[in-house]
Design an enzyme around this catalytic site. Structure first.
Site, PDB file in Angstrom:
ATOM      1  N   ARG A 147       7.157  70.829  11.455  1.00  0.00           N
ATOM      2  CA  ARG A 147       7.177  70.715   9.970  1.00  0.00           C
ATOM      3  C   ARG A 147       5.599  70.931   9.597  1.00  0.00           C
ATOM      4  O   ARG A 147       4.719  70.722  10.616  1.00  0.00           O
ATOM      5  CB  ARG A 147       7.547  69.184   9.662  1.00  0.00           C
ATOM      6  CG  ARG A 147       8.845  68.863  10.208  1.00  0.00           C
ATOM      7  CD  ARG A 147       9.192  67.333  10.059  1.00  0.00           C
ATOM      8  NE  ARG A 147      10.537  67.161  10.445  1.00  0.00           N
ATOM      9  CZ  ARG A 147      10.717  66.437  11.512  1.00  0.00           C
ATOM     10  NH1 ARG A 147       9.843  66.415  12.468  1.00  0.00           N
ATOM     11  NH2 ARG A 147      12.075  66.186  11.859  1.00  0.00           N
ATOM     12  N   HIS A 247       9.234  76.454   4.756  1.00  0.00           N
ATOM     13  CA  HIS A 247       9.991  75.695   5.921  1.00  0.00           C
ATOM     14  C   HIS A 247      10.845  76.644   6.449  1.00  0.00           C
ATOM     15  O   HIS A 247      11.459  75.978   7.752  1.00  0.00           O
ATOM     16  CB  HIS A 247      10.773  74.763   5.072  1.00  0.00           C
ATOM     17  CG  HIS A 247      11.231  73.688   5.682  1.00  0.00           C
ATOM     18  ND1 HIS A 247      10.702  72.622   6.476  1.00  0.00           N
ATOM     19  CD2 HIS A 247      12.757  73.305   5.975  1.00  0.00           C
ATOM     20  CE1 HIS A 247      11.562  71.825   7.066  1.00  0.00           C
ATOM     21  NE2 HIS A 247      12.627  72.429   6.774  1.00  0.00           N
ATOM     22  N   ARG A 250      10.398  77.053  10.145  1.00  0.00           N
ATOM     23  CA  ARG A 250      10.957  75.978  11.205  1.00  0.00           C
ATOM     24  C   ARG A 250      12.686  76.427  11.399  1.00  0.00           C
ATOM     25  O   ARG A 250      12.796  76.501  12.600  1.00  0.00           O
ATOM     26  CB  ARG A 250      11.163  74.755  10.517  1.00  0.00           C
ATOM     27  CG  ARG A 250      11.583  73.769  11.211  1.00  0.00           C
ATOM     28  CD  ARG A 250      11.131  72.261  10.688  1.00  0.00           C
ATOM     29  NE  ARG A 250      12.046  71.097  11.169  1.00  0.00           N
ATOM     30  CZ  ARG A 250      11.822  70.547  12.189  1.00  0.00           C
ATOM     31  NH1 ARG A 250      10.428  71.019  13.075  1.00  0.00           N
ATOM     32  NH2 ARG A 250      12.362  69.362  12.694  1.00  0.00           N
ATOM     33  N   TYR A 290      22.110  74.395  13.227  1.00  0.00           N
ATOM     34  CA  TYR A 290      21.624  76.016  13.284  1.00  0.00           C
ATOM     35  C   TYR A 290      22.540  76.780  14.079  1.00  0.00           C
ATOM     36  O   TYR A 290      22.413  78.194  13.645  1.00  0.00           O
ATOM     37  CB  TYR A 290      20.133  75.759  14.120  1.00  0.00           C
ATOM     38  CG  TYR A 290      19.086  75.130  13.397  1.00  0.00           C
ATOM     39  CD1 TYR A 290      18.620  75.679  12.497  1.00  0.00           C
ATOM     40  CD2 TYR A 290      18.570  73.986  13.921  1.00  0.00           C
ATOM     41  CE1 TYR A 290      17.572  75.150  11.581  1.00  0.00           C
ATOM     42  CE2 TYR A 290      17.545  73.429  13.182  1.00  0.00           C
ATOM     43  CZ  TYR A 290      17.032  74.034  12.076  1.00  0.00           C
ATOM     44  OH  TYR A 290      16.006  73.034  11.574  1.00  0.00           O
TER      45      TYR A 290
END
Length: 316
Positions: A147, A247, A250, A290
């Site tokens: 992060r 972001h 990530r 994911y």
């Protein structure tokens, strides 16, 4: 009838009870609602008008889906509140719009990541630390899936002397974790450390990434630098967001790792626990999400769901 200004106490009692039972609660949203109700001296049942007005008030300052989500957060509390006020109304969240699932992120290609790091290395002034700071910082985010808050909060002592491992302290869920680094990432961190130390006196407890004044890089500055780099590269979004986001680095790390396991015929399911720990997820279900981001991995996601369903049926 529950007296005016008592919604806050009811919320605290509800949160305490649910937490004792082991539930993870959306306490901040419920407390905001309680403050809203108590500031208006609300008494009696929780009616639809009170709930919808509160949800819409926040929608004006956030996104269209926020009102729907906040009404959904209220529903379990309203059911609890009915034991005191049976006429309280459980509002259908879809009154403020359809429920939205997770939006598809922009998954960067390897060429895009390389272009981003190279563009950062060309930042001005070229004879200062700034280009090295942002090239290394963005490269670290891409290489580890950290992060951005975790990267910005790194202290110099959080990086091992050989650069092969770093410690992430007090993460999003107030936990520490250590992650190994690829040799190329370690080499980049050590090179940055040497360059930084030439410009700023050694201070072991300082931030690892520093700005022009030798102080920690802050989130707003990093965001502004990223936006300018993104504009200069002329990218087009391939997800549900209007523009590729910082972001998304990530998300990209996670998807690329899963794809590599898939291409190498390694058991993806066995690697999910490792990936969950590496990314600092609180729930492995957040990591399994994911799998749905890449068509090649949908079969694995389907098998995982079937296994989950079988286990649930056996427990019932």
């Amino acid at each position: 009838m529950i007296a005016a200004g008592a919604v806050g106490r009811a919320v605290e009692d509800y949160l305490s009870e649910r937490q004792r039972l082991g539930y993870r609660m959306h306490d901040s949203e419920l407390r905001r609602f309680a403050r809203y109700a108590d500031q208006r001296n609300h008494a009696g049942p929780l009616d639809a008008e009170l709930q919808i007005t509160w949800a819409r008030l926040h929608v004006l300052r956030t996104t269209a889906g926020t009102g729907t989500r906040r009404l959904e957060t209220l529903r379990p509390f309203v059911r609890y509140y009915r034991q005191f006020e049976p006429d309280s109304v459980e509002v259908d969240p879809c009154l403020l719009g359809p429920k939205r699932g997770r939006l598809t992120p922009h998954i960067y290609t390897t060429d895009e990541i390389d272009a981003l790091v190279r563009a950062a290395a060309r930042l001005k002034p070229s004879d200062a630390l700034r280009p090295a700071t942002y090239a290394t910082l963005l490269g670290l985010l891409a290489a580890t899936g950290m992060r951005r808050s975790e990267a910005l909060n790194l202290r110099d002592t959080d990086i091992d002397p050989d650069g092969r491992r770093l410690t992430i302290r007090l993460t999003k869920f107030r936990k520490h974790r250590q992650i190994p680094l690829h040799p190329s990432t370690a080499a980049a961190l050590l090179a940055y450390r040497r360059e930084r130390d030439q410009q700023w006196p050694l201070a072991p407890e300082r931030s690892f990434f520093v700005g022009r004044d030798g102080m920690a890089v802050n989130a707003s500055t990093l965001a502004a630098v990223f936006v300018n780099l993104r504009r200069s590269l002329g990218w087009r979004a391939r997800g549900d967001y209007a523009q590729p986001r910082l972001h998304d680095l990530r998300h990209t790390f996670a998807v690329h790792r899963l794809l590599r396991w898939h291409e190498e015929n390694l058991p993806v399911d066995q690697g999910m626990l490792w990936l969950c720990t590496y990314l600092g997820h609180a729930k492995i279900s957040d990591t399994y999400w994911y799998l749905t981001g890449v068509p090649e991995l949908m079969a694995t996601a389907g098998r995982a769901f079937e296994a989950f369903t079988r286990d649930a049926e056996q427990r019932s």
